[in-house]
Design a protein around this motif. Structure first.
Motif, short mmCIF file in Angstrom:
data_model
loop_
_atom_site.label_atom_id
_atom_site.label_comp_id
_atom_site.label_asym_id
_atom_site.label_seq_id
_atom_site.Cartn_x
_atom_site.Cartn_y
_atom_site.Cartn_z
N ARG A 206 0.79 -1.23 0.00
CA ARG A 206 0.00 0.00 0.00
C ARG A 206 0.82 1.27 0.00
NH1 ARG A 206 -5.21 -1.58 3.88
NH2 ARG A 206 -6.07 -3.12 2.44
N PHE A 207 2.05 1.20 -0.46
CA PHE A 207 2.87 2.41 -0.54
C PHE A 207 2.28 3.39 -1.55
CE2 PHE A 207 6.51 4.73 -2.47
CZ PHE A 207 6.90 5.43 -1.34
N ASP A 208 2.18 4.64 -1.15
CA ASP A 208 1.69 5.73 -2.00
C ASP A 208 0.25 5.51 -2.47
OD1 ASP A 208 2.24 8.27 -3.02
OD2 ASP A 208 2.77 7.50 -4.99
N GLU A 209 -0.52 4.77 -1.68
CA GLU A 209 -1.95 4.58 -1.96
C GLU A 209 -2.74 5.05 -0.74
OE1 GLU A 209 -2.54 0.43 -2.59
OE2 GLU A 209 -1.17 0.29 -4.30
N THR A 210 -3.96 5.50 -0.96
CA THR A 210 -4.80 5.95 0.15
C THR A 210 -5.66 4.80 0.66
OG1 THR A 210 -4.88 8.21 -0.72
CG2 THR A 210 -6.59 7.59 0.86
N SER A 215 -5.54 4.17 14.80
CA SER A 215 -4.53 4.41 15.82
C SER A 215 -5.27 4.72 17.11
CB SER A 215 -3.62 5.58 15.43
OG SER A 215 -2.67 5.82 16.45
N GLY A 216 -5.25 3.79 18.06
CA GLY A 216 -6.07 3.94 19.25
C GLY A 216 -7.54 3.92 18.86
N GLN A 217 -8.27 4.96 19.22
CA GLN A 217 -9.68 5.07 18.88
C GLN A 217 -9.92 5.84 17.59
OE1 GLN A 217 -12.03 3.45 20.76
NE2 GLN A 217 -10.19 2.66 21.79
N GLU A 218 -8.85 6.29 16.96
CA GLU A 218 -8.96 7.12 15.76
C GLU A 218 -8.93 6.27 14.50
OE1 GLU A 218 -6.57 10.79 13.50
OE2 GLU A 218 -5.62 9.65 15.14
N ARG A 219 -9.84 6.56 13.58
CA ARG A 219 -9.84 5.94 12.24
C ARG A 219 -9.63 7.05 11.22
NH1 ARG A 219 -13.92 4.59 8.16
NH2 ARG A 219 -13.32 2.64 7.08
N PHE A 220 -8.70 6.85 10.30
CA PHE A 220 -8.39 7.92 9.36
C PHE A 220 -7.94 7.34 8.02
CE2 PHE A 220 -4.62 6.90 11.80
CZ PHE A 220 -3.62 6.78 10.84
N ALA A 232 9.93 3.62 11.91
CA ALA A 232 8.55 4.10 12.08
C ALA A 232 7.91 4.36 10.72
CB ALA A 232 8.55 5.38 12.92
N LEU A 233 6.59 4.13 10.66
CA LEU A 233 5.84 4.30 9.41
C LEU A 233 5.39 5.75 9.28
CD1 LEU A 233 4.73 2.62 7.01
CD2 LEU A 233 2.59 2.43 8.28
N MET A 234 5.60 6.32 8.11
CA MET A 234 5.24 7.71 7.86
C MET A 234 4.03 7.75 6.92
SD MET A 234 9.16 9.15 7.45
CE MET A 234 8.69 10.88 7.42
N ILE A 235 2.92 8.29 7.43
CA ILE A 235 1.66 8.32 6.70
C ILE A 235 1.21 9.77 6.54
CG2 ILE A 235 -0.75 7.55 6.66
CD1 ILE A 235 0.01 5.22 8.42
N GLU A 236 0.89 10.13 5.30
CA GLU A 236 0.36 11.47 5.03
C GLU A 236 -1.14 11.48 5.29
OE1 GLU A 236 -0.48 13.85 1.04
OE2 GLU A 236 1.69 13.62 1.42
N PHE A 244 4.32 6.86 12.93
CA PHE A 244 3.76 5.87 13.84
C PHE A 244 4.78 4.77 14.12
CE2 PHE A 244 0.27 7.75 11.50
CZ PHE A 244 -0.68 8.00 12.47
N ASP A 245 4.93 4.44 15.39
CA ASP A 245 5.82 3.35 15.79
C ASP A 245 5.11 2.02 15.59
OD1 ASP A 245 8.09 2.12 16.64
OD2 ASP A 245 8.24 3.20 18.55
N PHE A 246 5.80 0.92 15.90
CA PHE A 246 5.33 -0.42 15.55
C PHE A 246 3.97 -0.77 16.13
CE2 PHE A 246 10.06 -0.99 15.38
CZ PHE A 246 10.12 -0.97 13.99
N LYS A 247 3.64 -0.31 17.29
CA LYS A 247 2.37 -0.70 17.90
C LYS A 247 1.34 0.42 17.91
CE LYS A 247 4.56 -4.11 20.94
NZ LYS A 247 4.73 -4.59 22.34
N GLU A 248 1.61 1.46 17.14
CA GLU A 248 0.76 2.65 17.21
C GLU A 248 -0.24 2.76 16.09
OE1 GLU A 248 3.92 5.58 19.55
OE2 GLU A 248 3.59 5.86 17.39
N VAL A 249 -0.17 1.91 15.07
CA VAL A 249 -1.09 2.02 13.95
C VAL A 249 -1.41 0.63 13.43
CG1 VAL A 249 0.73 2.24 12.19
CG2 VAL A 249 -1.51 3.22 11.75
N ALA A 250 -2.66 0.46 12.97
CA ALA A 250 -3.09 -0.82 12.41
C ALA A 250 -3.72 -0.58 11.04
CB ALA A 250 -4.09 -1.50 13.34
N PHE A 251 -3.46 -1.52 10.14
CA PHE A 251 -4.04 -1.47 8.79
C PHE A 251 -5.46 -2.00 8.83
CE2 PHE A 251 0.40 -1.35 8.20
CZ PHE A 251 0.71 -0.96 6.90
N GLU A 252 -6.34 -1.41 8.04
CA GLU A 252 -7.66 -2.00 7.80
C GLU A 252 -7.56 -2.85 6.54
OE1 GLU A 252 -11.06 0.49 7.73
OE2 GLU A 252 -10.74 1.28 9.77
N ILE A 253 -7.78 -4.15 6.70
CA ILE A 253 -7.63 -5.07 5.56
C ILE A 253 -8.88 -5.91 5.42
CG2 ILE A 253 -6.29 -7.01 4.62
CD1 ILE A 253 -3.87 -5.89 6.11
#
Length: 253
Positions: A206-210, A215-220, A232-236, A244-253
């Protein structure tokens, strides 16, 4: 695996085969503590009963069906701050190995899972030991689903399911994997960090794709634009880059 001799310089030349064990990473750690271990030593099993993944996840594998192994490396040329470069090199090695059989949809999902489409085929767990500010040992645990045909999780896939081929020779594949790992590890040791980072991003899931993330209770909605030097993962998100560090963000798949 008792007569296993991969076509490598050092990775896999010394092999410890266990018919069954709880975790090859744990066995490797015990060996490092209690014995003199050669660089590139391979610990491999046919039946891993308590394999571990990132974030404390377990690794589901049926006996004799998949690759479950750990490689002991001595990357003392890497500083602690640069240790994610080892993750990149190992991920590229696994990707190269599988790319010989899978021509489309093969990616590295940050930080170091292997995906085909939206399904997981492999995982990597690297556990590093430090001596001062540098790495002394790295235990590179690798699990790749090869011949298994059924999984409890529908988002998991094996090489045999993905290719619709007959059963693969596991010993031959482990030899191929060792060759691919050594290629990228030697590149890393010779300082090809920028080139490997560029290739890693080219293969990044998913590089360069929206897409949507949580992250926690936030969905974006956001777009992966880079990986920081510390991994760390860098997301625009809405025009601004968030890290985001390793445990700070989850992918929706």
């Amino acid at each position: 695996m008792n007569n296993f001799q991969p076509k490598t310089l050092f990775i896999g030349k010394n092999t410890i085969y266990l018919p069954s064990c709880h975790s090859t990473n744990d066995v490797a750690a015990e060996k490092i503590q209690n014995e003199k271990i050669f660089d590139g030593t391979l610990v491999i099993t046919s039946d891993q009963t308590a394999g571990r993944g990132q974030r404390g996840n377990t690794w589901e594998t049926m006996p004799g069906q998949n690759i479950t192994m750990s490689v002991i490396l001595k990357p003392d040329f890497l500083s602690a701050a640069d240790q994610f470069n080892l993750n990149i090199a190992v991920s590229l090695g696994v990707h190269l190995f599988l790319s010989k059989y899978i021509q489309a949809g093969l990616t590295v999902k940050w930080p170091n899972d292997i995906y085909v489409g939206n399904r997981k085929m492999g995982g990597i767990l690297i556990e590093n030991s430090l001596a001062g500010s540098r790495l002394s040992h790295a235990i590179v645990g690798i699990g790749v689903n090869i011949n298994q045909l059924s999984f409890s999780n529908s988002k998991v896939i094996s090489l045999r399911l993905a290719t619709q081929q007959d059963e693969f020779d596991l010993e031959a594949l482990v030899g191929e994997l060792c060759v691919c790992l050594e290629k990228y590890y030697l590149q890393l040791r010779n300082g090809h960090i920028a080139e490997q980072k560029k290739e890693y991003l080219q293969h990044l899931f998913r590089f360069d794709e929206t897409h949507y993330y949580t992250s926690g209770q936030e969905r974006f909605a956001g777009k992966i634009v880079d990986v920081a030097p510390n991994g760390a993962l860098m997301i625009e998100v809405n025009g601004a880059v968030r890290t985001f560090d390793f445990k700070e963000v989850a992918f929706e798949i």
